[in-house]
Design an enzyme around this catalytic site. Sequence first.
Site, PDB file in Angstrom:
ATOM      1  N   ASN A 153      16.050  13.468  13.618  1.00  0.00           N
ATOM      2  CA  ASN A 153      15.620  12.211  14.241  1.00  0.00           C
ATOM      3  C   ASN A 153      16.338  11.893  15.544  1.00  0.00           C
ATOM      4  O   ASN A 153      15.861  11.114  16.344  1.00  0.00           O
ATOM      5  CB  ASN A 153      15.781  11.036  13.262  1.00  0.00           C
ATOM      6  CG  ASN A 153      17.206  10.856  12.799  1.00  0.00           C
ATOM      7  OD1 ASN A 153      17.900  11.821  12.480  1.00  0.00           O
ATOM      8  ND2 ASN A 153      17.672   9.626  12.771  1.00  0.00           N
ATOM      9  N   CYS A 326      20.526   4.103  12.421  1.00  0.00           N
ATOM     10  CA  CYS A 326      21.196   4.019  11.128  1.00  0.00           C
ATOM     11  C   CYS A 326      22.708   4.072  11.278  1.00  0.00           C
ATOM     12  O   CYS A 326      23.446   3.580  10.450  1.00  0.00           O
ATOM     13  CB  CYS A 326      20.742   5.146  10.221  1.00  0.00           C
ATOM     14  SG  CYS A 326      18.978   5.406  10.306  1.00  0.00           S
TER      15      CYS A 326
HETATM   16  N1  PMP Z   1      15.920  10.564   6.890  1.00  0.00           N
HETATM   17  C1  PMP Z   1      15.664  10.659   8.194  1.00  0.00           C
HETATM   18  C2  PMP Z   1      15.489  12.029   8.804  1.00  0.00           C
HETATM   19  C3  PMP Z   1      15.559   9.493   8.972  1.00  0.00           C
HETATM   20  O1  PMP Z   1      15.319   9.580  10.281  1.00  0.00           O
HETATM   21  C4  PMP Z   1      15.736   8.230   8.352  1.00  0.00           C
HETATM   22  C5  PMP Z   1      15.696   6.950   9.145  1.00  0.00           C
HETATM   23  N2  PMP Z   1      14.744   6.864  10.118  1.00  0.00           N
HETATM   24  C6  PMP Z   1      15.985   8.189   6.978  1.00  0.00           C
HETATM   25  C7  PMP Z   1      16.087   9.374   6.290  1.00  0.00           C
HETATM   26  C8  PMP Z   1      16.208   6.887   6.254  1.00  0.00           C
HETATM   27  O2  PMP Z   1      15.047   6.120   6.215  1.00  0.00           O
HETATM   28  P1  PMP Z   1      15.075   4.639   5.612  1.00  0.00           P
HETATM   29  O3  PMP Z   1      16.053   3.869   6.443  1.00  0.00           O
HETATM   30  O4  PMP Z   1      13.671   4.181   5.780  1.00  0.00           O
HETATM   31  O5  PMP Z   1      15.479   4.722   4.194  1.00  0.00           O
END
Ligand code: PMP
Length: 384
Positions: A153, A326
Amino acid sequence: MEERIYLDHAAAMPVHPEVARFGRRFPDGFVGNPSTIYQEGLQAQETLAAAREKVAALVGASAPDSIIFTGGATESNNIAIRGTALRNRKSGKNVVASTIEHISVLNPAKDLQKSGFSLTLAPVDRYGTIDLAALAAAVTPETVVTSVHYANNEIGTIEPIREVAEIVHDRGGLLHVDAADAAGRIPINVKRDGIDLLTLSGNQLGGPDGIGALYIRPGVRVQPVIVGGGQERGLRPGTENVFSIACMGEAARLAKEEMPEESKRLAAIRDRLIAGITEIEEAYLTGHPTMRLPHHASFRFSRIEGESIQLAMNLLGIAVATGSACTSRTLEASHVLLAIGLAHEEAHGSMVATLGRENSEDEVPRIVGAIEETVKRLRAITPL
Ligand code: PMP
């Protein structure tokens, strides 16, 4: 006032207008509890089944029941990593993950060390592509589960999942793939790719937030991570979020239908952005130059800070990311950028632009111009 340009679709995607329309048509705003057997409950069961079929179709899963719905990609990753490791601990006590996995993979994998598992991190090269020789050495017959994401990401790099699957399966282990960012952007087929468990995010498909899914290949044994009722095969207990599940299903259906055209359109914008931005002095692309997600452009700029770029661009009406939403609040350098070999000060100067359906090629000159202006201004005042 110029219109704002939103370039952080990896952090949050606007709900697809067709999904919003689908949501408004939802059975008069009321659905029963799918665990009940009167009419309203049966309708809810049908709604879940339809959504499961649509999500299964997106990733080439032939059995809709191989999909369970969760509260998002973080939850799917936790169930996949902890659930398979703990359930299959008799066949080995090692877990392998790439160094650039999302923290919702790395943290449960690290946490398993408290339960007697060892964790081996498999390195990536300077583009973020997994080092297959190192992976082949890291995965042993002791390895219960290996987790390698479909695409990253922060730097957009797409991993060679089929080769990864071969290595993992040769040694008798299970392969978990986090496809939160890749699904709906590039074709994924769990059978062709050799994937045992696959994480999906509802919002990243154009559905609502706080909903996700996990594909579990039939026959793979997983232990519940949260315990409660028997919903979602006991692996995600608690009353199902029927409305969001239905919307995620519709988002998956639309993503499958629109992907060929939309990904081509976004890749053209991405390539113009990359060409324009890498013309700027001491501006570099991060991640793979060609094996990258169609909507993803990521860079680093010497001698300036990602947070300053983000704030300055915001004042110019453009939303961009620096690293991952995140982890960006921690102010630590991104583990992904360090793992591809950048020094701390290099990793701090990153900027990520992720495109979505409302972006158009007409915006490229304004975006590139704003970045040029920002970089020039920040470099003029930097103490670095
Ligand atoms: N895995 C990946 C590769 C992500 O990019 C993300 C956040 N965009 C997540 C997990 C976690 O997603 P969430 O915050 O919706 O739980």
